[in-house]
Motif scaffolding. Structure first.
Motif, PDB file in Angstrom:
ATOM      1  N   LEU A 114       0.863  -1.179   0.000  1.00  0.00           N
ATOM      2  CA  LEU A 114       0.000   0.000   0.000  1.00  0.00           C
ATOM      3  C   LEU A 114       0.899   1.228   0.000  1.00  0.00           C
ATOM      4  N   SER A 115       0.702   2.122  -0.968  1.00  0.00           N
ATOM      5  CA  SER A 115       1.594   3.286  -1.091  1.00  0.00           C
ATOM      6  C   SER A 115       0.783   4.560  -1.289  1.00  0.00           C
ATOM      7  N   THR A 116       1.272   5.631  -0.680  1.00  0.00           N
ATOM      8  CA  THR A 116       0.680   6.953  -0.854  1.00  0.00           C
ATOM      9  C   THR A 116       1.670   7.835  -1.597  1.00  0.00           C
ATOM     10  N   ALA A 117       1.146   8.697  -2.444  1.00  0.00           N
ATOM     11  CA  ALA A 117       1.974   9.701  -3.098  1.00  0.00           C
ATOM     12  C   ALA A 117       2.066  10.925  -2.197  1.00  0.00           C
ATOM     13  N   LYS A 118       2.851  11.924  -2.593  1.00  0.00           N
ATOM     14  CA  LYS A 118       2.808  13.200  -1.882  1.00  0.00           C
ATOM     15  C   LYS A 118       1.371  13.723  -1.938  1.00  0.00           C
TER      16      LYS A 118
ATOM     17  N   LYS B 190      -4.180  -1.661  13.126  1.00  0.00           N
ATOM     18  CA  LYS B 190      -4.573  -0.534  12.282  1.00  0.00           C
ATOM     19  C   LYS B 190      -3.354   0.335  11.993  1.00  0.00           C
ATOM     20  N   VAL B 191      -3.230   0.780  10.739  1.00  0.00           N
ATOM     21  CA  VAL B 191      -2.081   1.573  10.324  1.00  0.00           C
ATOM     22  C   VAL B 191      -2.562   2.832   9.618  1.00  0.00           C
ATOM     23  N   TRP B 192      -2.060   3.996  10.074  1.00  0.00           N
ATOM     24  CA  TRP B 192      -2.273   5.261   9.381  1.00  0.00           C
ATOM     25  C   TRP B 192      -1.004   5.527   8.572  1.00  0.00           C
ATOM     26  N   LEU B 193      -1.129   5.647   7.270  1.00  0.00           N
ATOM     27  CA  LEU B 193       0.029   5.855   6.398  1.00  0.00           C
ATOM     28  C   LEU B 193       0.081   7.309   5.973  1.00  0.00           C
ATOM     29  N   ASN B 194       1.198   7.985   6.273  1.00  0.00           N
ATOM     30  CA  ASN B 194       1.348   9.393   5.938  1.00  0.00           C
ATOM     31  C   ASN B 194       1.696   9.555   4.453  1.00  0.00           C
TER      32      ASN B 194
ATOM     33  N   GLU C  14       6.458   7.291   6.650  1.00  0.00           N
ATOM     34  CA  GLU C  14       5.970   7.436   8.021  1.00  0.00           C
ATOM     35  C   GLU C  14       4.620   6.759   8.191  1.00  0.00           C
ATOM     36  N   ALA C  15       4.441   6.116   9.350  1.00  0.00           N
ATOM     37  CA  ALA C  15       3.161   5.482   9.673  1.00  0.00           C
ATOM     38  C   ALA C  15       2.961   5.466  11.178  1.00  0.00           C
ATOM     39  N   TYR C  16       1.695   5.491  11.555  1.00  0.00           N
ATOM     40  CA  TYR C  16       1.296   5.351  12.952  1.00  0.00           C
ATOM     41  C   TYR C  16       0.601   3.998  13.091  1.00  0.00           C
ATOM     42  N   PHE C  17       0.996   3.230  14.105  1.00  0.00           N
ATOM     43  CA  PHE C  17       0.504   1.865  14.268  1.00  0.00           C
ATOM     44  C   PHE C  17      -0.281   1.710  15.573  1.00  0.00           C
ATOM     45  N   GLU C  18      -1.435   1.068  15.495  1.00  0.00           N
ATOM     46  CA  GLU C  18      -2.146   0.569  16.666  1.00  0.00           C
ATOM     47  C   GLU C  18      -2.197  -0.950  16.513  1.00  0.00           C
TER      48      GLU C  18
ATOM     49  N   LYS D  36      13.389  23.842   8.553  1.00  0.00           N
ATOM     50  CA  LYS D  36      13.513  23.025   7.346  1.00  0.00           C
ATOM     51  C   LYS D  36      12.855  21.655   7.522  1.00  0.00           C
ATOM     52  N   VAL D  37      12.822  21.141   8.763  1.00  0.00           N
ATOM     53  CA  VAL D  37      12.061  19.923   9.035  1.00  0.00           C
ATOM     54  C   VAL D  37      10.578  20.184   8.786  1.00  0.00           C
ATOM     55  N   ALA D  38      10.095  21.342   9.282  1.00  0.00           N
ATOM     56  CA  ALA D  38       8.693  21.709   9.079  1.00  0.00           C
ATOM     57  C   ALA D  38       8.370  21.842   7.597  1.00  0.00           C
ATOM     58  N   MET D  39       9.275  22.426   6.825  1.00  0.00           N
ATOM     59  CA  MET D  39       9.010  22.613   5.403  1.00  0.00           C
ATOM     60  C   MET D  39       9.016  21.287   4.649  1.00  0.00           C
ATOM     61  N   ARG D  40       9.773  20.305   5.116  1.00  0.00           N
ATOM     62  CA  ARG D  40       9.710  18.984   4.485  1.00  0.00           C
ATOM     63  C   ARG D  40       8.337  18.347   4.719  1.00  0.00           C
ATOM     64  N   LYS D  41       7.783  18.543   5.926  1.00  0.00           N
ATOM     65  CA  LYS D  41       6.435  18.044   6.209  1.00  0.00           C
ATOM     66  C   LYS D  41       5.418  18.711   5.285  1.00  0.00           C
ATOM     67  N   ILE D  42       5.552  20.011   5.127  1.00  0.00           N
ATOM     68  CA  ILE D  42       4.632  20.753   4.270  1.00  0.00           C
ATOM     69  C   ILE D  42       4.782  20.330   2.818  1.00  0.00           C
ATOM     70  N   ALA D  43       6.017  20.122   2.364  1.00  0.00           N
ATOM     71  CA  ALA D  43       6.261  19.728   0.974  1.00  0.00           C
ATOM     72  C   ALA D  43       5.602  18.388   0.650  1.00  0.00           C
ATOM     73  N   ARG D  44       5.650  17.442   1.595  1.00  0.00           N
ATOM     74  CA  ARG D  44       5.043  16.126   1.338  1.00  0.00           C
ATOM     75  C   ARG D  44       3.522  16.216   1.269  1.00  0.00           C
ATOM     76  N   TRP D  45       2.943  17.042   2.144  1.00  0.00           N
ATOM     77  CA  TRP D  45       1.487  17.094   2.213  1.00  0.00           C
ATOM     78  C   TRP D  45       0.887  17.890   1.052  1.00  0.00           C
TER      79      TRP D  45
END
Length: 393
Positions: free
Chosen positions: A185-189, A202-206, A232-236, A331-340
């Motif tokens: 399972l893959s997500t694009a930007k 359950k997995v949330w995929l960023n 990145e993913a969040y796992f339950e 710059k970490v914040a801008m990488r998050k913004i660039a992906r979303w």
């Protein structure tokens, strides 16, 4: 928002003013420290109001001081969530916000002549959305945003269903050798998705991430439940003492029996960050290993693993529909913004590597609104051209 809440906000404004003036006596300081330690919501409010960047970013972005909208946003961000009527208390609540803003403005001495330039936009960009691509073992690709609800695939022994709320659910119908077939399972930007695995984990995929797993989830020849993560993913994770759950990423293995945790293993990040919310997690890379507790983060830098306490909100922001930008590297914040927002970031040489920013921003806002919130602090200027963001000091 009732009058008691408004009174509390005004008292907090006075407290911040006295704090900056150095007028708190020994008893008041002790009471403040006890309150900050014992009341997490009060500490978050105090920290937020004590950061002029946060408050003035909020004030500037709230539709030019649209009073009702400002109160709604203010209440969502800082007050206890509850049903409330706007207009009966609007004057008092707005007064509280303005009083707090004034205290922070006056006592932290900003430059009164500085007026931040608003971001230059040639064409605005919408936020990301729910979407992903499922690649089956036979190579077939299914765009989940296009697929109808209901069963979308059926491999031997496995049923794959897309639910009405846009999630992907695996169910094991029978046990056979075909359960070892690999799916991805893959997500694009600009995409995110939620997956329920055959064991009910359950997995949330960023955005810009992928999760690879066998249809039956078990690692061939072993008793472990194995997935491989890029991004990145969040796992339950569903509890199963006889079958550990293992996440592999960039040479690291995270092993759990049943817990909630987040793994950030993007290729463009210098470290792998594994953050635990509850339970217990073992992080291994080669001969190095660490066991972390809730509220801790394992930072893996080329096999060297360091553990430190972390603000959970800053890690799970993306899962909760927010961009947490408080006291994190720019710059970490801008990488998050660039992906979303699926954009390219281009820095002028004047932008330093060690700059921090502050505040919270909804991931549902258009890009220009997010950048205006950041730019209002006066640290940088943005220009959007197509899918490129140019940043100058």
């Amino acid at each position: 928002m009732n009058l008691n809440e408004t009174d509390n906000l005004l008292q907090l404004a006075d407290l911040i003013a006295a704090y900056h003036e150095g007028k708190l006596n020994v008893r008041q300081k002790a009471e403040l420290e006890a309150k900050l330690i014992g009341d997490a919501s009060f500490k978050r409010m105090f920290d937020s109001f004590n950061n002029k960047t946060n408050v003035f970013s909020d004030l500037k972005v709230m539709n030019g001081f649209d009073t009702e909208l400002s109160l709604v946003e203010f209440h969502k961000r800082y007050a206890t969530p509850k049903t409330f009527r706007l207009w009966p208390r609007i004057a008092a609540a707005t007064a509280a916000l303005v009083a707090i803003a004034f205290c922070i403005w006056f006592y932290t001495s900003p430059d009164p002549d500085h007026t931040p330039e608003l971001v230059s936009v040639s064409e605005d960009i919408a936020p990301g959305k729910q979407g992903a691509t499922l690649t089956l073992a036979n190579g077939k690709k299914i765009r989940l945003s296009d697929a109808a609800n209901g069963q979308i695939a059926k491999e031997t022994g496995i049923s794959v269903t897309k639910t009405a709320d846009g999630q992907l659910v695996y169910e094991v119908k029978e046990t056979n050798d075909n359960l070892n077939q690999i799916n991805t399972l893959s997500t694009a930007k600009g995409e995110t998705y939620i997956l329920t695995l055959p064991d009910k984990s359950k997995v949330w995929l960023n955005a810009a991430s992928s999760l690879t797993y066998s249809a039956g989830l078990m690692e061939r020849g072993h008793s472990a439940r194995l997935v491989k993560l890029e991004g990145e993913a969040y796992f339950e994770v569903a509890k199963d003492k006889t079958h550990p759950f293992v996440v592999e990423s960039k040479g690291q293995r995270v092993e759990v029996l049943g817990t909630h945790f987040n793994v950030n293993a993007y290729a463009d990040e210098p470290i792998i960050a594994t953050t635990l919310l509850e339970g217990s997690v073992k992080v291994t890379d080669g001969i190095n290993k660490q066991i972390i507790k809730p509220g801790e983060q394992a930072l893996n830098n080329s096999g060297k693993i360091k553990v430190e306490e972390v603000n959970i909100e800053s890690i799970t922001d993306w899962k909760n529909g927010e961009l947490y930008l408080n006291h994190i590297n720019f710059k970490v914040a801008m990488r998050k913004i660039a992906r979303w927002y699926d954009v390219e970031i281009i820095y002028n040489a004047s932008v330093p590597d060690d700059m921090e920013i502050g505040g919270w921003v909804s991931r549902n806002e258009k890009l220009s609104s997010v950048l205006k919130s950041i730019e209002s602090a006066g640290l940088v200027k943005f220009k959007i051209e197509g899918k490129k963001i140019y940043i100058n000091k």
